[in-house]
Design an enzyme around this catalytic site. Structure first.
Site, PDB file in Angstrom:
ATOM      1  N   ASP A  96      61.396  29.009  24.497  1.00 38.80           N
ATOM      2  CA  ASP A  96      62.604  29.660  23.966  1.00 38.80           C
ATOM      3  C   ASP A  96      62.365  30.870  23.084  1.00 38.80           C
ATOM      4  O   ASP A  96      63.218  31.225  22.273  1.00 38.80           O
ATOM      5  CB  ASP A  96      63.396  28.617  23.169  1.00 38.80           C
ATOM      6  N   GLU A 118      59.280  23.574  29.815  1.00 42.13           N
ATOM      7  CA  GLU A 118      60.017  23.086  28.635  1.00 42.13           C
ATOM      8  C   GLU A 118      61.485  23.518  28.723  1.00 42.13           C
ATOM      9  O   GLU A 118      62.050  24.119  27.806  1.00 42.13           O
ATOM     10  CB  GLU A 118      59.386  23.544  27.318  1.00 42.13           C
ATOM     11  N   GLU A 132      66.491  31.097  19.274  1.00 42.35           N
ATOM     12  CA  GLU A 132      65.892  30.271  20.331  1.00 42.35           C
ATOM     13  C   GLU A 132      66.921  29.559  21.207  1.00 42.35           C
ATOM     14  O   GLU A 132      66.715  29.426  22.414  1.00 42.35           O
ATOM     15  CB  GLU A 132      64.928  29.249  19.714  1.00 42.35           C
ATOM     16  N   HIS A 209      58.663  28.602   9.336  1.00 35.99           N
ATOM     17  CA  HIS A 209      58.747  29.965   9.865  1.00 35.99           C
ATOM     18  C   HIS A 209      60.093  30.357  10.431  1.00 35.99           C
ATOM     19  O   HIS A 209      60.330  31.524  10.700  1.00 35.99           O
ATOM     20  CB  HIS A 209      57.675  30.183  10.949  1.00 35.99           C
ATOM     21  N   ARG A 211      63.513  31.741  11.546  1.00 36.19           N
ATOM     22  CA  ARG A 211      64.266  32.906  11.034  1.00 36.19           C
ATOM     23  C   ARG A 211      65.452  32.475  10.177  1.00 36.19           C
ATOM     24  O   ARG A 211      65.748  33.092   9.154  1.00 36.19           O
ATOM     25  CB  ARG A 211      64.769  33.751  12.206  1.00 36.19           C
ATOM     26  N   HIS A 242      52.483  30.877   7.701  1.00 40.24           N
ATOM     27  CA  HIS A 242      52.734  31.749   8.856  1.00 40.24           C
ATOM     28  C   HIS A 242      52.460  33.202   8.468  1.00 40.24           C
ATOM     29  O   HIS A 242      52.655  33.595   7.318  1.00 40.24           O
ATOM     30  CB  HIS A 242      54.195  31.559   9.272  1.00 40.24           C
TER      31      HIS A 242
HETATM   32  C1  UD1 Z   1      58.313  33.567  16.925  1.00 39.28           C
HETATM   33  C2  UD1 Z   1      59.450  33.155  17.865  1.00 39.28           C
HETATM   34  C3  UD1 Z   1      59.874  31.727  17.549  1.00 39.28           C
HETATM   35  C4  UD1 Z   1      58.680  30.778  17.567  1.00 39.28           C
HETATM   36  C5  UD1 Z   1      57.589  31.319  16.649  1.00 39.28           C
HETATM   37  C6  UD1 Z   1      56.351  30.468  16.714  1.00 39.28           C
HETATM   38  C7  UD1 Z   1      61.112  34.816  18.574  1.00 39.28           C
HETATM   39  C8  UD1 Z   1      62.231  35.676  18.184  1.00 39.28           C
HETATM   40  N1  UD1 Z   1      60.589  34.040  17.607  1.00 39.28           N
HETATM   41  O1  UD1 Z   1      58.828  33.583  15.601  1.00 39.28           O
HETATM   42  O2  UD1 Z   1      60.814  31.300  18.515  1.00 39.28           O
HETATM   43  O3  UD1 Z   1      59.095  29.514  17.127  1.00 39.28           O
HETATM   44  O4  UD1 Z   1      57.242  32.659  17.055  1.00 39.28           O
HETATM   45  O5  UD1 Z   1      55.499  30.749  15.638  1.00 39.28           O
HETATM   46  O6  UD1 Z   1      60.677  34.843  19.702  1.00 39.28           O
HETATM   47  N2  UD1 Z   1      52.738  38.046  12.612  1.00 39.28           N
HETATM   48  C9  UD1 Z   1      51.435  38.475  12.445  1.00 39.28           C
HETATM   49  N3  UD1 Z   1      50.447  37.959  13.253  1.00 39.28           N
HETATM   50  C10 UD1 Z   1      50.692  37.029  14.200  1.00 39.28           C
HETATM   51  C11 UD1 Z   1      52.020  36.571  14.356  1.00 39.28           C
HETATM   52  C12 UD1 Z   1      53.018  37.085  13.570  1.00 39.28           C
HETATM   53  O7  UD1 Z   1      51.165  39.318  11.608  1.00 39.28           O
HETATM   54  O8  UD1 Z   1      49.759  36.610  14.896  1.00 39.28           O
HETATM   55  C13 UD1 Z   1      53.801  38.596  11.746  1.00 39.28           C
HETATM   56  C14 UD1 Z   1      54.222  40.000  12.163  1.00 39.28           C
HETATM   57  O9  UD1 Z   1      54.499  40.748  11.014  1.00 39.28           O
HETATM   58  C15 UD1 Z   1      55.510  39.761  12.934  1.00 39.28           C
HETATM   59  C16 UD1 Z   1      56.080  38.591  12.163  1.00 39.28           C
HETATM   60  O10 UD1 Z   1      54.957  37.774  11.844  1.00 39.28           O
HETATM   61  O11 UD1 Z   1      56.346  40.896  12.936  1.00 39.28           O
HETATM   62  C17 UD1 Z   1      57.127  37.761  12.892  1.00 39.28           C
HETATM   63  O12 UD1 Z   1      56.712  37.419  14.214  1.00 39.28           O
HETATM   64  P1  UD1 Z   1      57.847  37.076  15.317  1.00 39.28           P
HETATM   65  O13 UD1 Z   1      57.173  36.723  16.600  1.00 39.28           O
HETATM   66  O14 UD1 Z   1      58.862  38.151  15.358  1.00 39.28           O
HETATM   67  O15 UD1 Z   1      58.602  35.849  14.691  1.00 39.28           O
HETATM   68  P2  UD1 Z   1      58.126  34.369  14.432  1.00 39.28           P
HETATM   69  O16 UD1 Z   1      58.813  33.900  13.196  1.00 39.28           O
HETATM   70  O17 UD1 Z   1      56.654  34.297  14.519  1.00 39.28           O
HETATM   71  N1  UDP Z   2      49.866  25.264  14.728  1.00 32.67           N
HETATM   72  C1  UDP Z   2      48.579  25.819  14.624  1.00 32.67           C
HETATM   73  N2  UDP Z   2      48.157  26.280  13.404  1.00 32.67           N
HETATM   74  C2  UDP Z   2      48.948  26.243  12.293  1.00 32.67           C
HETATM   75  C3  UDP Z   2      50.258  25.713  12.411  1.00 32.67           C
HETATM   76  C4  UDP Z   2      50.692  25.242  13.654  1.00 32.67           C
HETATM   77  O1  UDP Z   2      47.831  25.874  15.599  1.00 32.67           O
HETATM   78  O2  UDP Z   2      48.499  26.669  11.220  1.00 32.67           O
HETATM   79  C5  UDP Z   2      50.318  24.773  16.050  1.00 32.67           C
HETATM   80  C6  UDP Z   2      50.991  23.425  16.064  1.00 32.67           C
HETATM   81  O3  UDP Z   2      50.053  22.377  16.249  1.00 32.67           O
HETATM   82  C7  UDP Z   2      51.960  23.527  17.226  1.00 32.67           C
HETATM   83  C8  UDP Z   2      52.310  24.998  17.260  1.00 32.67           C
HETATM   84  O4  UDP Z   2      51.314  25.673  16.495  1.00 32.67           O
HETATM   85  O5  UDP Z   2      51.340  23.201  18.461  1.00 32.67           O
HETATM   86  C9  UDP Z   2      53.663  25.216  16.664  1.00 32.67           C
HETATM   87  O6  UDP Z   2      53.867  26.562  16.463  1.00 32.67           O
HETATM   88  P1  UDP Z   2      55.039  27.099  15.562  1.00 32.67           P
HETATM   89  O7  UDP Z   2      55.407  26.111  14.527  1.00 32.67           O
HETATM   90  O8  UDP Z   2      54.617  28.440  15.106  1.00 32.67           O
HETATM   91  O9  UDP Z   2      56.211  27.331  16.613  1.00 32.67           O
HETATM   92  P2  UDP Z   2      57.374  26.419  17.214  1.00 32.67           P
HETATM   93  O10 UDP Z   2      56.756  25.213  17.816  1.00 32.67           O
HETATM   94  O11 UDP Z   2      58.329  26.133  16.111  1.00 32.67           O
HETATM   95  O12 UDP Z   2      57.998  27.335  18.229  1.00 32.67           O
END
Ligand code: UD1
Ligand code: UDP
Length: 383
Positions: A96, A118, A132, A209, A211, A242
């Site tokens: 999602d 999923e 999502e 994490h 939003r 995160h």
């Molecule tokens: C995203 C997904 C969310 C998912 C989550 C898993 C969307 C809109 N959101 O949310 O559904 O649950 O990933 O974690 O698709 N960043 C880094 N390095 C990384 C990853 C993220 O620096 O490796 C920082 C960046 O500044 C980025 C911000 O995190 O702009 C947010 O990342 P983003 O993918 O937009 O949102 P998530 O909250 O990670």
């Molecule tokens: N996870 C990880 N390292 C971390 C925190 C979470 O590898 O420090 C793994 C966790 O075991 C799970 C996945 O990341 O499999 C969940 O990711 P996240 O919570 O970012 O996203 P969501 O599942 O909410 O989309």
């Protein structure tokens, strides 16, 4: 050979797609092509390394503080080029995220079939989780094949009029990944995690994490945790924060510098999964963690008002508590002082999978392309 392209971009998609990619690679009937948007960068790359997946295409779209518009437009344009070049028979997307929805949309524009891994999770609240819930509904509208993890997810799709023959109940691939990763003899590489006394300390593992929790909701959760750690000297909070700077700033402001609160970088999946299995309690707003922790027999307090994963809530190992400061404090405290409540919530259950989801997905694909007569046996929750 059938060309199957997997498209994903974030940490959880990578963890949950990895078993599918590894299974596709074992089958001579398929040519497996991997395209990542890299909506996440470091958090994605650690998973690719762990499962030794080398993407054929990497759009590298992540930017600091990216908006939904940034992700959507960059991924859509990038995938246009990739799909034009490869012309896969089918694209598999997962879950999602915005990458998921855009992967489905780009495939639709190219009139390429879509398989949704999923599929069928729903809260029925358009804005929770945001974005999502809409991402998965929109992906579901485009999908040709739906790999539903549970019968609940299948029923959601049936209620929306999806043809039964297009739905396969497979279990969640996250349990495949977990089985491949958690080991009793695992030794942490990290100094802090290696030296903690897991027998005598009560580890509270935290991740946040979402939003819709950014800002005040997160602040309230962290204030509750601060109160807990001050009251219980045996508690150690391990909080892999995160990478989102909007999360980091609030965490640092409320929990920074506190004794027995370890604010660390996101952990690689292998140490994280093994840390879950040694934690006392898990507080999270994550989707994936809600699925993994019950399989490890760990009580989970979910920092959200809605969940698309009702199975473990019904079984009693997961409790939805929202983000109200008093409630977070009370529920956490209760698990620390009330043994009966703790034991009730920590029975290991496996409503989400049995470790064979990827095999079922690949079997369903083989049947779809008439490459096997072997029957598809759906996943059934056993406990
Ligand atoms: C995203 C997904 C969310 C998912 C989550 C898993 C969307 C809109 N959101 O949310 O559904 O649950 O990933 O974690 O698709 N960043 C880094 N390095 C990384 C990853 C993220 O620096 O490796 C920082 C960046 O500044 C980025 C911000 O995190 O702009 C947010 O990342 P983003 O993918 O937009 O949102 P998530 O909250 O990670
Ligand atoms: N996870 C990880 N390292 C971390 C925190 C979470 O590898 O420090 C793994 C966790 O075991 C799970 C996945 O990341 O499999 C969940 O990711 P996240 O919570 O970012 O996203 P969501 O599942 O909410 O989309």
């Amino acid at each position: 050979m059938i060309k199957v392209m997997t498209v994903f971009g974030t940490r959880p998609e990578a963890i949950k797609m990895a078993p599918v990619i590894l299974e596709l690679a074992r089958r001579p009937e398929f040519q497996s092509i991997v395209a990542v948007t890299a909506q996440h960068r470091e958090m994605l790359d650690q998973v690719l390394r762990l499962f030794d997946i080398k993407p054929d295409f990497d759009l590298d779209i992540m930017s600091a503080d990216q908006t939904l518009f940034d992700i959507t437009t960059k991924a859509l344009k990038g995938l246009d080029g990739v799909l034009t070049e490869v012309r896969p028979d089918i694209v598999l997307v997962h879950g999602d995220t915005t990458t998921t929805f855009v992967g489905a949309l780009a495939s639709f524009y190219h009139q390429i079939a879509v398989g949704h891994v999923e599929a069928g999770l729903r809260t029925r609240n358009k804005y929770s989780p945001f974005p999502e819930e809409m991402n998965r509904r929109l992906t579901g509208s485009i999908a040709d094949l739906n790999f539903a993890p549970t019968s609940t997810a299948r029923d959601n799709l049936l209620r929306e009029g999806v043809d039964r023959s297009k739905i396969f109940v497979t279990g969640n691939t996250v349990i495949d990944a977990l089985h491949q990763t958690v080991r009793a003899e695992f030794v942490f590489g990290d100094e802090l995690l290696k030296t903690i006394d897991y027998e005598r300390k009560k580890i509270i593992l935290v991740t946040t994490h979402r939003r819709e929790n950014l800002g005040e909701p997160m602040r309230h959760v962290y204030e509750a945790l601060k109160q807990i750690v001050e009251e219980f000297p045996t508690v150690e909070i391990i909080f892999p924060v995160h990478k989102n700077p909007k999360v980091r700033s609030i965490v640092d402001a409320v929990l920074g510098g506190l004794e027995r609160v370890h604010l660390i970088d996101p952990l690689d999946y292998e140490p994280f999964a093994n840390l879950m299995s040694r934690a006392e309690i898990i507080l999270t707003d994550s989707g994936g963690v809600q699925e993994e922790a019950p399989a490890l027999g760990k009580p989970v307090l979910v920092l959200r008002d809605t969940t698309e994963r009702p199975e473990a809530v019904d079984a009693g190992t997961v409790k939805l508590i929202g983000t109200d400061r008093a409630r977070v404090y009370e529920e956490t405290r209760r698990l620390l002082i009330d043994r009966a409540e703790y034991d009730r919530m920590s029975a290991a259950i496996n409503p989400y999978g049995d470790g064979r989801a990827a095999r079922r997905i690949v079997r369903a694909l083989l049947r779809h392309y008439r490459l096997t007569d072997e029957p598809f046996t759906e996943f059934k929750t056993s406990s």
